[in-house]
Scaffold this motif. Structure first.
Motif, PDB file in Angstrom:
ATOM      1  N   TYR A  55      -5.303 -14.293  -5.791  1.00 20.54           N
ATOM      2  CA  TYR A  55      -5.267 -13.435  -4.603  1.00 20.54           C
ATOM      3  C   TYR A  55      -4.262 -14.000  -3.619  1.00 20.54           C
ATOM      4  O   TYR A  55      -4.244 -15.208  -3.372  1.00 20.54           O
ATOM      5  CB  TYR A  55      -6.649 -13.374  -3.939  1.00 20.54           C
ATOM      6  N   ARG A  56      -3.422 -13.123  -3.059  1.00 22.59           N
ATOM      7  CA  ARG A  56      -2.451 -13.548  -2.048  1.00 22.59           C
ATOM      8  C   ARG A  56      -2.543 -12.640  -0.836  1.00 22.59           C
ATOM      9  O   ARG A  56      -2.430 -11.419  -0.961  1.00 22.59           O
ATOM     10  CB  ARG A  56      -1.023 -13.451  -2.586  1.00 22.59           C
ATOM     11  N   LEU A  57      -2.734 -13.240   0.312  1.00 20.27           N
ATOM     12  CA  LEU A  57      -2.630 -12.517   1.574  1.00 20.27           C
ATOM     13  C   LEU A  57      -1.204 -12.736   2.042  1.00 20.27           C
ATOM     14  O   LEU A  57      -0.846 -13.812   2.513  1.00 20.27           O
ATOM     15  CB  LEU A  57      -3.636 -13.047   2.594  1.00 20.27           C
ATOM     16  N   ASN A  58      -0.353 -11.721   1.877  1.00 23.37           N
ATOM     17  CA  ASN A  58       1.075 -11.890   2.156  1.00 23.37           C
ATOM     18  C   ASN A  58       1.410 -11.822   3.639  1.00 23.37           C
ATOM     19  O   ASN A  58       2.291 -12.526   4.103  1.00 23.37           O
ATOM     20  CB  ASN A  58       1.886 -10.845   1.394  1.00 23.37           C
ATOM     21  N   ALA A  59       0.730 -10.933   4.371  1.00 20.92           N
ATOM     22  CA  ALA A  59       1.055 -10.799   5.784  1.00 20.92           C
ATOM     23  C   ALA A  59      -0.038 -10.048   6.528  1.00 20.92           C
ATOM     24  O   ALA A  59      -0.685  -9.159   5.975  1.00 20.92           O
ATOM     25  CB  ALA A  59       2.382 -10.047   5.954  1.00 20.92           C
ATOM     26  N   VAL A  60      -0.224 -10.428   7.787  1.00 20.75           N
ATOM     27  CA  VAL A  60      -1.039  -9.661   8.731  1.00 20.75           C
ATOM     28  C   VAL A  60      -0.164  -9.508   9.959  1.00 20.75           C
ATOM     29  O   VAL A  60       0.222 -10.491  10.593  1.00 20.75           O
ATOM     30  CB  VAL A  60      -2.358 -10.385   9.090  1.00 20.75           C
ATOM     31  N   LYS A  61       0.178  -8.263  10.282  1.00 17.74           N
ATOM     32  CA  LYS A  61       1.075  -8.003  11.417  1.00 17.74           C
ATOM     33  C   LYS A  61       0.346  -7.185  12.476  1.00 17.74           C
ATOM     34  O   LYS A  61      -0.349  -6.218  12.156  1.00 17.74           O
ATOM     35  CB  LYS A  61       2.323  -7.260  10.959  1.00 17.74           C
ATOM     36  N   ILE A  71      -2.077  -5.047   7.042  1.00 15.66           N
ATOM     37  CA  ILE A  71      -2.430  -6.142   6.146  1.00 15.66           C
ATOM     38  C   ILE A  71      -1.765  -5.882   4.796  1.00 15.66           C
ATOM     39  O   ILE A  71      -1.898  -4.788   4.238  1.00 15.66           O
ATOM     40  CB  ILE A  71      -3.956  -6.230   5.971  1.00 15.66           C
ATOM     41  N   LYS A  72      -1.050  -6.875   4.273  1.00 12.38           N
ATOM     42  CA  LYS A  72      -0.402  -6.773   2.960  1.00 12.38           C
ATOM     43  C   LYS A  72      -1.015  -7.820   2.044  1.00 12.38           C
ATOM     44  O   LYS A  72      -0.978  -9.008   2.350  1.00 12.38           O
ATOM     45  CB  LYS A  72       1.107  -6.965   3.073  1.00 12.38           C
ATOM     46  N   GLU A  73      -1.576  -7.363   0.916  1.00  7.66           N
ATOM     47  CA  GLU A  73      -2.261  -8.241  -0.017  1.00  7.66           C
ATOM     48  C   GLU A  73      -1.792  -7.967  -1.440  1.00  7.66           C
ATOM     49  O   GLU A  73      -1.312  -6.875  -1.733  1.00  7.66           O
ATOM     50  CB  GLU A  73      -3.767  -7.991   0.023  1.00  7.66           C
ATOM     51  N   GLN A  74      -1.999  -8.941  -2.316  1.00  2.00           N
ATOM     52  CA  GLN A  74      -1.713  -8.777  -3.740  1.00  2.00           C
ATOM     53  C   GLN A  74      -2.790  -9.474  -4.559  1.00  2.00           C
ATOM     54  O   GLN A  74      -3.311 -10.512  -4.149  1.00  2.00           O
ATOM     55  CB  GLN A  74      -0.366  -9.390  -4.122  1.00  2.00           C
ATOM     56  N   PHE A 105      -1.611  -4.014  -2.069  1.00  2.00           N
ATOM     57  CA  PHE A 105      -2.388  -3.205  -1.147  1.00  2.00           C
ATOM     58  C   PHE A 105      -1.813  -3.350   0.253  1.00  2.00           C
ATOM     59  O   PHE A 105      -1.662  -4.466   0.745  1.00  2.00           O
ATOM     60  CB  PHE A 105      -3.856  -3.656  -1.128  1.00  2.00           C
ATOM     61  N   ASN A 106      -1.481  -2.237   0.878  1.00  2.00           N
ATOM     62  CA  ASN A 106      -1.018  -2.218   2.259  1.00  2.00           C
ATOM     63  C   ASN A 106      -1.993  -1.359   3.048  1.00  2.00           C
ATOM     64  O   ASN A 106      -2.173  -0.179   2.745  1.00  2.00           O
ATOM     65  CB  ASN A 106       0.397  -1.648   2.370  1.00  2.00           C
ATOM     66  N   THR A 107      -2.620  -1.940   4.063  1.00  2.00           N
ATOM     67  CA  THR A 107      -3.639  -1.243   4.846  1.00  2.00           C
ATOM     68  C   THR A 107      -3.327  -1.391   6.321  1.00  2.00           C
ATOM     69  O   THR A 107      -3.034  -2.497   6.787  1.00  2.00           O
ATOM     70  CB  THR A 107      -5.039  -1.837   4.563  1.00  2.00           C
ATOM     71  N   THR A 108      -3.395  -0.288   7.053  1.00  2.00           N
ATOM     72  CA  THR A 108      -3.231  -0.316   8.505  1.00  2.00           C
ATOM     73  C   THR A 108      -4.571   0.030   9.143  1.00  2.00           C
ATOM     74  O   THR A 108      -5.195   1.030   8.788  1.00  2.00           O
ATOM     75  CB  THR A 108      -2.151   0.678   8.969  1.00  2.00           C
ATOM     76  N   ILE A 109      -4.996  -0.813  10.081  1.00  2.00           N
ATOM     77  CA  ILE A 109      -6.258  -0.616  10.788  1.00  2.00           C
ATOM     78  C   ILE A 109      -5.932  -0.341  12.254  1.00  2.00           C
ATOM     79  O   ILE A 109      -5.218  -1.119  12.895  1.00  2.00           O
ATOM     80  CB  ILE A 109      -7.160  -1.857  10.654  1.00  2.00           C
ATOM     81  N   ASN A 110      -6.457   0.795  12.779  1.00  2.00           N
ATOM     82  CA  ASN A 110      -6.150   1.175  14.159  1.00  2.00           C
ATOM     83  C   ASN A 110      -6.998   0.389  15.155  1.00  2.00           C
ATOM     84  O   ASN A 110      -7.820  -0.455  14.779  1.00  2.00           O
ATOM     85  CB  ASN A 110      -6.307   2.692  14.356  1.00  2.00           C
ATOM     86  N   SER A 116      -6.364   3.584   9.067  1.00  2.00           N
ATOM     87  CA  SER A 116      -5.562   4.763   9.410  1.00  2.00           C
ATOM     88  C   SER A 116      -4.482   5.063   8.375  1.00  2.00           C
ATOM     89  O   SER A 116      -3.988   6.182   8.298  1.00  2.00           O
ATOM     90  CB  SER A 116      -4.924   4.585  10.790  1.00  2.00           C
ATOM     91  N   LYS A 117      -4.131   4.082   7.578  1.00  2.00           N
ATOM     92  CA  LYS A 117      -3.091   4.277   6.561  1.00  2.00           C
ATOM     93  C   LYS A 117      -3.345   3.306   5.424  1.00  2.00           C
ATOM     94  O   LYS A 117      -3.699   2.152   5.653  1.00  2.00           O
ATOM     95  CB  LYS A 117      -1.718   4.038   7.181  1.00  2.00           C
ATOM     96  N   LYS A 118      -3.139   3.799   4.202  1.00  2.00           N
ATOM     97  CA  LYS A 118      -3.393   2.963   3.031  1.00  2.00           C
ATOM     98  C   LYS A 118      -2.387   3.308   1.946  1.00  2.00           C
ATOM     99  O   LYS A 118      -2.113   4.483   1.716  1.00  2.00           O
ATOM    100  CB  LYS A 118      -4.801   3.275   2.536  1.00  2.00           C
ATOM    101  N   SER A 119      -1.841   2.311   1.285  1.00  2.00           N
ATOM    102  CA  SER A 119      -0.999   2.556   0.112  1.00  2.00           C
ATOM    103  C   SER A 119      -1.238   1.440  -0.895  1.00  2.00           C
ATOM    104  O   SER A 119      -1.332   0.273  -0.532  1.00  2.00           O
ATOM    105  CB  SER A 119       0.484   2.648   0.489  1.00  2.00           C
TER     106      SER A 119
END
Length: 147
Positions: A55-61, A71-74, A105-110, A116-119
């Motif tokens: 598991y990799r947590l690549n970024a939290v912006k 949040i960007k994860e792999q 996994f790319n997730t945006t939390i409002n 609010s957004k997921k890809s």
């Protein structure tokens, strides 16, 4: 240390592994990088990772404009299979096939804490390594499949 390099006279591993330079951060007298739970060494040459997901947590912006987080994860899995075949000259060929699957996994939390957004995407990288056990010639091929 690979099983192929065990000293037959002394019955121990008194011979340096010829792939030691590739793993210079580790002792040349160890087996599967001292981690038999994570790596395998089916042919006594070098360790291969098999099975356990990484598991990799690549970024939290944080976005100041709308108070959201991205949040960007792999998750990466790897599976290796080993088989043997004969070539046209009757020489034995070891075929190592590795499948690396990468789920991104790319997730945006409002600001309310709602998604609010997921890809999501999944990519598989298949690598086949054929090693002629007589001449030590190596042929590597790779292909990428996106889902």
């Amino acid at each position: 240390m690979a099983q192929d390099f065990i000293c037959q006279i002394l019955g121990d591993g008194g011979v340096v592994d010829p792939l030691a330079e590739k793993y210079h951060a580790f002792s040349s007298y160890n087996y599967v990088l001292n981690n038999p739970m994570r790596f395998i060494d089916p042919d006594g040459r070098e360790p291969l990772q098999d099975g356990n997901p990484i598991y990799r947590l690549n970024a939290v912006k944080y976005n100041k404009k709308d108070n959201s987080y991205t949040i960007k994860e792999q998750v990466i899995t790897s599976k290796t299979t080993i088989s043997y075949k004969k070539n046209n000259d009757g020489q034995e060929i070891m075929v190592s096939t590795t499948s690396n699957k990468i789920a991104s996994f790319n997730t945006t939390i409002n600001s309310k804490g709602e998604v609010s957004k997921k890809s999501n995407s999944i990519k598989e990288i298949l690598t086949t390594k054929e090693t002629n056990l007589s001449s030590k010639d190596v042929n590597i091929s790779s292909k990428t499949i996106s889902y």
